[in-house]
Scaffold this active site. Structure first.
Site, PDB file in Angstrom:
ATOM      1  N   HIS A 161       0.851  -1.188   0.000  1.00  0.00           N
ATOM      2  CA  HIS A 161       0.000   0.000   0.000  1.00  0.00           C
ATOM      3  C   HIS A 161       0.888   1.239   0.000  1.00  0.00           C
ATOM      4  O   HIS A 161       1.951   1.229   0.620  1.00  0.00           O
ATOM      5  CB  HIS A 161      -0.886   0.010   1.260  1.00  0.00           C
ATOM      6  CG  HIS A 161      -2.047   0.933   1.138  1.00  0.00           C
ATOM      7  ND1 HIS A 161      -1.953   2.265   1.410  1.00  0.00           N
ATOM      8  CD2 HIS A 161      -3.318   0.702   0.742  1.00  0.00           C
ATOM      9  CE1 HIS A 161      -3.134   2.822   1.188  1.00  0.00           C
ATOM     10  NE2 HIS A 161      -3.978   1.895   0.779  1.00  0.00           N
ATOM     11  N   ASP A 194      -7.918  -5.523   0.068  1.00  0.00           N
ATOM     12  CA  ASP A 194      -8.407  -6.407  -0.984  1.00  0.00           C
ATOM     13  C   ASP A 194      -8.024  -7.873  -0.800  1.00  0.00           C
ATOM     14  O   ASP A 194      -8.468  -8.729  -1.560  1.00  0.00           O
ATOM     15  CB  ASP A 194      -7.877  -5.931  -2.357  1.00  0.00           C
ATOM     16  CG  ASP A 194      -8.437  -4.565  -2.723  1.00  0.00           C
ATOM     17  OD1 ASP A 194      -9.643  -4.376  -2.558  1.00  0.00           O
ATOM     18  OD2 ASP A 194      -7.658  -3.700  -3.169  1.00  0.00           O
TER      19      ASP A 194
HETATM   20  N1  CMC Z   1       3.963  -7.464  -4.859  1.00  0.00           N
HETATM   21  C1  CMC Z   1       5.287  -7.466  -5.087  1.00  0.00           C
HETATM   22  N2  CMC Z   1       6.087  -6.405  -4.914  1.00  0.00           N
HETATM   23  C2  CMC Z   1       5.509  -5.268  -4.497  1.00  0.00           C
HETATM   24  C3  CMC Z   1       4.133  -5.185  -4.237  1.00  0.00           C
HETATM   25  C4  CMC Z   1       3.357  -6.347  -4.431  1.00  0.00           C
HETATM   26  N3  CMC Z   1       2.051  -6.315  -4.196  1.00  0.00           N
HETATM   27  N4  CMC Z   1       3.839  -3.935  -3.843  1.00  0.00           N
HETATM   28  C5  CMC Z   1       4.980  -3.243  -3.852  1.00  0.00           C
HETATM   29  N5  CMC Z   1       6.011  -4.070  -4.241  1.00  0.00           N
HETATM   30  C6  CMC Z   1       7.420  -3.727  -4.323  1.00  0.00           C
HETATM   31  C7  CMC Z   1       7.730  -2.899  -5.574  1.00  0.00           C
HETATM   32  O1  CMC Z   1       8.049  -3.728  -6.659  1.00  0.00           O
HETATM   33  C8  CMC Z   1       8.889  -2.077  -5.080  1.00  0.00           C
HETATM   34  O2  CMC Z   1      10.027  -2.918  -5.083  1.00  0.00           O
HETATM   35  P1  CMC Z   1      11.502  -2.306  -5.441  1.00  0.00           P
HETATM   36  O3  CMC Z   1      11.792  -1.316  -4.342  1.00  0.00           O
HETATM   37  O4  CMC Z   1      12.402  -3.475  -5.475  1.00  0.00           O
HETATM   38  O5  CMC Z   1      11.349  -1.631  -6.776  1.00  0.00           O
HETATM   39  C9  CMC Z   1       8.563  -1.801  -3.616  1.00  0.00           C
HETATM   40  O6  CMC Z   1       7.727  -2.899  -3.217  1.00  0.00           O
HETATM   41  C10 CMC Z   1       7.845  -0.492  -3.375  1.00  0.00           C
HETATM   42  O7  CMC Z   1       6.626  -0.537  -4.107  1.00  0.00           O
HETATM   43  P2  CMC Z   1       6.004   0.652  -4.946  1.00  0.00           P
HETATM   44  O8  CMC Z   1       5.498   0.099  -6.230  1.00  0.00           O
HETATM   45  O9  CMC Z   1       6.993   1.789  -5.017  1.00  0.00           O
HETATM   46  O10 CMC Z   1       4.818   1.077  -4.005  1.00  0.00           O
HETATM   47  P3  CMC Z   1       3.646   2.021  -4.403  1.00  0.00           P
HETATM   48  O11 CMC Z   1       3.320   2.803  -3.188  1.00  0.00           O
HETATM   49  O12 CMC Z   1       3.955   2.786  -5.641  1.00  0.00           O
HETATM   50  O13 CMC Z   1       2.469   1.007  -4.781  1.00  0.00           O
HETATM   51  C11 CMC Z   1       0.596  -0.408  -4.638  1.00  0.00           C
HETATM   52  C12 CMC Z   1       1.421   0.684  -3.946  1.00  0.00           C
HETATM   53  C13 CMC Z   1      -0.658  -0.670  -3.833  1.00  0.00           C
HETATM   54  C14 CMC Z   1       0.193   0.055  -6.048  1.00  0.00           C
HETATM   55  C15 CMC Z   1       1.461  -1.687  -4.729  1.00  0.00           C
HETATM   56  O14 CMC Z   1       1.804  -2.115  -3.443  1.00  0.00           O
HETATM   57  C16 CMC Z   1       0.759  -2.797  -5.495  1.00  0.00           C
HETATM   58  O15 CMC Z   1       0.815  -2.814  -6.733  1.00  0.00           O
HETATM   59  N6  CMC Z   1       0.079  -3.741  -4.798  1.00  0.00           N
HETATM   60  C17 CMC Z   1      -0.678  -4.783  -5.480  1.00  0.00           C
HETATM   61  C18 CMC Z   1      -2.011  -4.241  -5.983  1.00  0.00           C
HETATM   62  C19 CMC Z   1      -2.984  -4.034  -4.861  1.00  0.00           C
HETATM   63  O16 CMC Z   1      -3.162  -4.886  -3.996  1.00  0.00           O
HETATM   64  N7  CMC Z   1      -3.653  -2.876  -4.893  1.00  0.00           N
HETATM   65  C20 CMC Z   1      -4.676  -2.520  -3.883  1.00  0.00           C
HETATM   66  C21 CMC Z   1      -4.188  -1.439  -2.998  1.00  0.00           C
HETATM   67  S1  CMC Z   1      -5.193  -1.171  -1.532  1.00  0.00           S
HETATM   68  C22 CMC Z   1      -6.790  -0.748  -2.084  1.00  0.00           C
HETATM   69  C23 CMC Z   1      -6.875   0.366  -3.049  1.00  0.00           C
HETATM   70  O17 CMC Z   1      -6.118   1.322  -3.048  1.00  0.00           O
HETATM   71  O18 CMC Z   1      -7.807   0.330  -3.830  1.00  0.00           O
END
Ligand code: CMC
Length: 423
Positions: free
Chosen positions: A308, A365
């Site tokens: 998140h 989720d």
């Molecule tokens: N699985 C694998 N790796 C992950 C995940 C994940 N679910 N989430 C983050 N990471 C990794 C990402 O690859 C990055 O790694 P590195 O530093 O090696 O590049 C690190 O963790 C930081 O992640 P980020 O992408 O910079 O984090 P963000 O704040 O931009 O993204 C997020 C947040 C929710 C989009 C992401 O965690 C994600 O894609 N999660 C899966 C989709 C999901 O469950 N979404 C629902 C979110 S909660 C409800 C809502 O908002 O609707």
């Protein structure tokens, strides 16, 4: 907001620029850079707004480090135990829980606005079979402005109340109609004698040949899920609503845009993806193999329902849903093999350095889809459920934005294309 009469100093090209320091009611501190361009000619660069507060808001408080979520100052854990979704919707939109009288007026408004214009049913009849219900929903909400055109001039308090009630009520009818259309069954109309959640379940599952028996446990857990999804401050869809609304677009088109933003798999669409992922893990028969895909930088696979932008610990909503999910399935005597997989995946991820180092925990989720499955709600409708729940939050933010006379949202960019060239 408190103006502390303190300043952060930015030093640039021998000049010192004072940025006022402001603090919110829970102690979050910000440097106010609103005048930066005026005083220095420079802007801040903050891609994806990872570090920018875009407004002052008194609706929802999230503390991502401690895993705290409050609506209008009330912990979400308390709201789930003591309130109905309709009361929480009122709380978000009006700022306080309703009195008995206010609740009955609001419920009456929801009831009298639960039917959509009958002509709107043609939209369902002509949408292609297999169309995703989220796309149908955003289209239909946008179309409300055609059927109820005075939404453009929303100025009176009564107009806003009516449009709010219409949206919260009719979206439930549209969602259920979309489902009935997708399975080729006749639609079921809303009933004034049923509560919000019971009404929805009845419209989804009642049929001329098999009347639906309303189950109180199903109503209760649906109520909890809707409350837990009702608002989450400046997430992608709410920011969309505030941004589009700032151009003074009508309320229905604004909410329709919010629904489109929510449909993305990184946002609300994740609940559908999570269940597909559990099934995939079940098929390949190895969590380790799946995690290797997730960790592979050349592979776009993510552990859906984990991570998140704000929470760097357990999402408090996920904790509640997990507990309620176990209780509900047990009570209903349902054994869902995907719940076993969910538990194993969570346990494995919480012990795995990849997820530990990145502070990745289950989000809202992760378990919600298992509950929806137990309720009989099809996967294509999962994100629609999220939209139905998030409506009061979007409306509250839209109202707050309109009320604070927000200027049109118009960020800057840093141009990195070709410089002026002669032909
Ligand atoms: N699985 C694998 N790796 C992950 C995940 C994940 N679910 N989430 C983050 N990471 C990794 C990402 O690859 C990055 O790694 P590195 O530093 O090696 O590049 C690190 O963790 C930081 O992640 P980020 O992408 O910079 O984090 P963000 O704040 O931009 O993204 C997020 C947040 C929710 C989009 C992401 O965690 C994600 O894609 N999660 C899966 C989709 C999901 O469950 N979404 C629902 C979110 S909660 C409800 C809502 O908002 O609707």
């Amino acid at each position: 907001m408190k103006d502390l009469n303190e300043f952060a100093t930015l030093s640039y090209k021998g000049k010192e620029i004072q940025l006022p320091v402001i603090t919110g009611s829970e102690g979050e501190t910000a440097f106010d850079a609103s005048d930066l361009r005026k005083t220095t000619g420079c802007v801040m660069l903050d891609k994806s707004l990872m570090n920018t507060a875009v407004c002052l808001s008194s609706i929802t408080y999230v503390n991502g480090e401690k895993g705290i979520l409050h609506y209008r100052g009330i912990p979400v854990e308390m709201l789930v135990e003591k309130c109905s979704f309709v009361e929480v919707a009122y709380l978000l939109v009006h700022g306080a829980l309703p009195t008995k009288e206010q609740k009955s007026t609001f419920s009456h408004l929801l009831n009298v606005n639960s039917l959509m214009h009958e002509d709107m049913r043609h939209f369902f009849d002509h949408s292609p079979c297999g169309a995703h219900p989220m796309h149908i929903l955003s289209t239909m909400i946008n179309a409300l402005a055609v059927f109820y055109p005075n939404v453009d001039q929303l100025s009176l308090k009564e107009d806003i109340e009516l449009s709010t009630a219409r949206l919260i009520s009719v979206v439930r009818t549209m969602a259920a109609f979309a489902y009935k259309k997708s399975i080729g069954e006749p639609v079921v109309y809303p009933r004034h004698d049923l509560s919000y959640c019971a009404n929805f379940l009845n419209m989804m599952f009642d049929s001329p040949v098999a009347p639906y028996e309303i189950n109180d446990d199903a109503v209760r857990i649906l109520n909890s899920l809707l409350i837990l999804h009702a608002d989450h401050e400046q997430n992608c869809s709410t920011t969309t609503v505030r941004t589009i609304g700032s151009a003074q677009v009508n309320l229905y088109a604004t909410i329709s845009a919010g629904i489109s933003a929510l449909s993305g798999p990184l946002h609300g669409g994740a609940n559908q993806e999570v269940v597909a992922m559990f099934r995939h893990i079940q098929e390949i028969g190895s969590i380790e193999k799946f995690f290797n895909q997730v960790k592979d930088k050349n592979c776009a696979t993510k552990l859906m329902g984990f991570g998140h932008r704000v929470y760097k610990t357990f999402d408090p909503r996920a904790k509640i849903i997990k507990k309620k999910c176990h209780e509900f399935l047990e009570k209903m005597n349902i054994h869902d093999p995907l719940l076993d997989i969910a538990r194993e995946v969570e346990e494995a991820a919480l012990k795995d350095d990849y997820f530990i180092e990145r502070n990745l925990y289950p989000n809202v989720d992760f378990y919600s889809g298992i509950v929806y499955r137990a309720l009989g709600i099809p996967e294509s409708m999962f994100t629609v459920m999220f939209a139905l729940a998030r409506l009061p939050g979007w409306i509250a933010h839209w109202q707050e934005m309109i009320g604070s006379k927000t200027k049109i949202v118009r960020p800057r960019q840093i141009y990195v294309g070709k410089s002026l060239k002669e032909l």
